[in-house]
Design an enzyme around this catalytic site. Structure first.
Site, short mmCIF file in Angstrom:
data_model
loop_
_atom_site.label_atom_id
_atom_site.label_comp_id
_atom_site.label_asym_id
_atom_site.label_seq_id
_atom_site.Cartn_x
_atom_site.Cartn_y
_atom_site.Cartn_z
N GLU A 1 0.80 -1.22 0.00
CA GLU A 1 0.00 0.00 0.00
C GLU A 1 0.84 1.28 0.00
O GLU A 1 0.41 2.30 -0.53
CB GLU A 1 -0.95 0.00 1.21
CG GLU A 1 -2.06 -1.03 1.13
CD GLU A 1 -1.69 -2.39 1.70
OE1 GLU A 1 -2.55 -3.28 1.79
OE2 GLU A 1 -0.50 -2.56 2.07
N MET B 1 24.40 8.92 1.76
CA MET B 1 24.31 10.18 2.49
C MET B 1 24.57 9.95 3.98
O MET B 1 25.17 10.81 4.66
CB MET B 1 22.95 10.84 2.27
CG MET B 1 22.91 12.30 2.71
SD MET B 1 24.08 13.36 1.82
CE MET B 1 23.17 13.67 0.30
N PHE C 1 -11.78 -6.99 13.77
CA PHE C 1 -10.68 -7.48 12.93
C PHE C 1 -10.33 -6.43 11.87
O PHE C 1 -11.19 -5.95 11.15
CB PHE C 1 -11.08 -8.79 12.25
CG PHE C 1 -10.04 -9.33 11.32
CD1 PHE C 1 -8.81 -9.79 11.81
CD2 PHE C 1 -10.26 -9.37 9.95
CE1 PHE C 1 -7.85 -10.28 10.94
CE2 PHE C 1 -9.30 -9.85 9.09
CZ PHE C 1 -8.08 -10.31 9.58
#
Length: 626
Positions: A71, A527, A133
């Site tokens: 997602e 970095m 749930f």
């Protein structure tokens, strides 16, 4: 909501309806509303709480769904889509972990002003608060990382909320909006009247037209400037391609130097002689010194980010500041300004251009001694006539002195390890005719991509600016390639960043996307290593990547082409092989492990206290600030 309120709301929507009323399930309304908003693609991942919407998607052929593998990747893909098109990106995820996995992308979009609408499933209304749930307090969790969010409590609210969310996401300062929808509401029926002709939320009305008295003050100040600078941010790109064209005309007509923020790259053509490069922590010497020594700063669509300002008490202390922004909360938030202008960047710049053209020569047309033809691509170097006590020519002479330092220069010895700067300079040269779309992850490669790839147009540069999200690059490239199926899309990444969302190689292959992934592989979190070297006594704590996959074999495992380049003399050939291949490619470019990004402004330093590469020195320049 009472029955009377529901009927009143329905009547309000119907009064500005664009189509006859239709009785639809909530899930069908979601799909229909997306289509009426001009949405053509949704990035998502199914789960129990959103299965009614996926069922509605299955029953139609107009709205395309792209199945990502995580997602977070859905939100970044939607960001890439939105940034490369100027449209709203749309995300569809389930409840609980589906929504929480999207939080990083939502925060990224909020900080970079990217318009998203994220639809999240929720447990049925009677289970909310019961720890059901896959229940999560999605509106509570996302309140601080969205422009606005909704929990839909009645199916009768759903049509209004769907269209209102798009209005909020894309107007004013763009940003992400979450619509959290309980599953039972998706299965209920109500009337849908289409997209309202006018937005129903009268309380939200962002100011697009500026106060003309303020614009006139700005133009008067600009006309007397001796050392001006245009400081242009992503707000101009968000205002649209026309806004960028108008800005370019204004800059060329004034003859003023122009710098872009990281998010503003492409708003003004990089090849233009008036462009002094990106500014900020890893920006050019000339851009940062212009900001330090200017007498008039014209900030259009930038927010005085800390990576630009450095130490605030030392930031451009002798300049008069004009700030144009559509978000009133950004005005005087970090830096006090002299002339605030609230309004849409495109509208304001157009009015500034109109007023500037009304000024008598030589102010009204400075290029080439009063030339006002700003459409030419072959623009002469600025050489304006004297204005007031100083001259713009004197300012440009000083700027050329800073330019002569060549702060982005590097040395690439023959037979030595490949410098990452060299790899990107060659990528730029070999792809410039194709006007590629570039996405990046975050770190050294991101800064080199900003420095060495030249952006001539808006919407061709997609990166995570405010949040600095590793894992952004590959899924963002997926979104860009979906939006630009014929375009050359290149994700410039590092071997650490690319592993953050490496599962999206599966998405790339499922949809046969021909995007290219260029890994600048120095076997470090670059970095992090650079800061550990400079500020932590070379103590490289957990920054070395000693268990990397074979990226060529990994590419082949997913069914795409894998390439590796380890020799300097092979750089051009490997890049050409990558860009000419018809399908997806990973090019593992093995680069110098010890290279650092310069220039650099250290944390806590003033914005003119730049560290240049070891064989350069900005010290003498910093001693003589006005």
């Amino acid at each position: 909501m009472t029955k009377t309120q529901t009927l009143t709301q329905a009547a309000k929507i119907e009064s500005s309806a664009t189509e006859p009323a239709t009785e639809l399930l909530g899930a069908e309304i979601i799909v229909k509303a997306l289509l009426n908003e001009g949405v053509d693609v949704v990035f998502g991942y199914p789960g129990g709480a959103v299965l009614p919407v996926y069922d509605a998607l299955f029953k139609q052929n107009e709205l395309r769904h792209i199945l990502v593998r995580h997602e977070q990747a859905a939100t970044h893909a939607a960001e890439g889509y939105a940034r490369s098109t100027g449209k709203v990106g749309v995300v569809l995820v389930t409840s609980g972990p589906g929504a929480t996995n999207a939080v990083t992308g939502l925060t990224d979009a909020l900080l970079d002003s990217i318009p998203l609408v994220c639809i999240t499933g929720q447990v049925p209304t009677h289970l909310i608060g019961s720890d059901g749930f896959q229940e999560a307090d999605t509106t509570g969790i996302t309140r601080s990382c969205t422009k606005y969010n909704y929990l839909v409590r009645s199916v009768d609210e759903l049509p209004r909320i769907m269209h209102e969310a798009f209005y909020i996401a894309q107007t004013g300062r763009p940003g992400p909006v979450v619509i959290d929808i309980p599953k039972n509401i998706m299965n209920q029926v109500t009337s849908y009247f289409g997209k309202p002709a006018t937005p129903a939320r009268s309380s939200y009305a962002p100011q697009t037209e500026p106060d003309m008295a303020q614009v006139e003050k700005a133009i008067a100040l600009m006309a007397t400037a001796k050392r001006p600078i245009f400081y242009v941010g992503g707000g101009v790109i968000n205002a649209g391609e026309k806004a960028c064209e108008t800005l370019t005309e204004l800059v060329r007509l004034t003859g003023f130097p122009c710098t872009n923020t990281l998010m503003g790259l492409g708003a003004f053509p990089a090849s233009d002689p008036l462009f002094v490069g990106m500014l900020g922590m890893h920006g050019s010497l000339e851009a940062n010194m212009c900001m330090a020594e200017c007498d008039v700063m014209i900030n259009i669509g930038a927010r005085f980010d800390d990576r630009v300002t450095g130490r605030l008490d030392a930031f451009s202390v002798n300049s008069k500041k004009i700030h144009v922004d559509i978000d009133p909360s950004s005005i005087n938030k970090n830096v006090r300004v002299h002339i605030p202008i609230v309004g849409d960047a495109g509208v304001v710049v157009a009015k500034m251009l109109e007023l500037w053209k009304q000024l008598p020569p030589p102010v009204g047309g400075r290029l080439g001694g009063g030339q006002t033809n700003s459409t030419s691509q072959d623009i002469p170097h600025p050489n304006p006539p004297p204005i007031g006590e100083g001259t713009l020519a004197d300012w440009w002479e000083k700027i050329e002195g800073w330019r002569a330092k060549k702060s982005f220069s590097y040395k690439q010895p023959a037979g030595a390890a490949i410098k990452p700067q060299h790899a990107l300079a060659r990528l730029n040269e070999l792809t410039k005719k194709q006007s590629p779309y570039i996405t990046t992850d975050v770190g050294q490669h991101q800064m080199w991509a900003a420095q060495y790839l030249k952006y001539e147009k808006p919407n061709h540069w997609m990166t995570s600016g405010g949040l600095g999200t590793m894992g952004y690059g590959v899924p963002a490239a997926v979104g860009v390639q979906i939006a630009q199926p014929e375009g050359l899309v290149v994700c410039v990444t590092g071997e650490a960043s690319v592993l953050m969302n490496i599962q999206e190689l599966s998405t790339i292959m499922q949809y046969r996307l021909p995007l290219k992934i260029l890994i600048l592989n120095n076997r470090y979190m670059g970095m992090v290593r650079q800061w550990q070297e400079m500020f932590h006594g070379n103590r490289y704590s957990e920054s070395y990547m000693d268990s990397l996959p074979d990226f060529v074999k990994l590419a082949e495992a997913y069914g795409m082409k894998g390439l590796r380049c380890e020799k300097l003399e092979e750089v051009d050939a490997k890049i050409e092989e990558m860009i000419n291949h018809k399908g997806a490619v990973i090019l593992d470019m093995v680069v110098d492990q010890n290279e650092n990004v310069y220039p650099m402004i250290a944390a806590g330093a003033a914005h003119y206290e730049l560290l240049l590469s070891p064989d350069q020195d900005a010290g003498e320049l910093n001693k003589n600030l006005v």
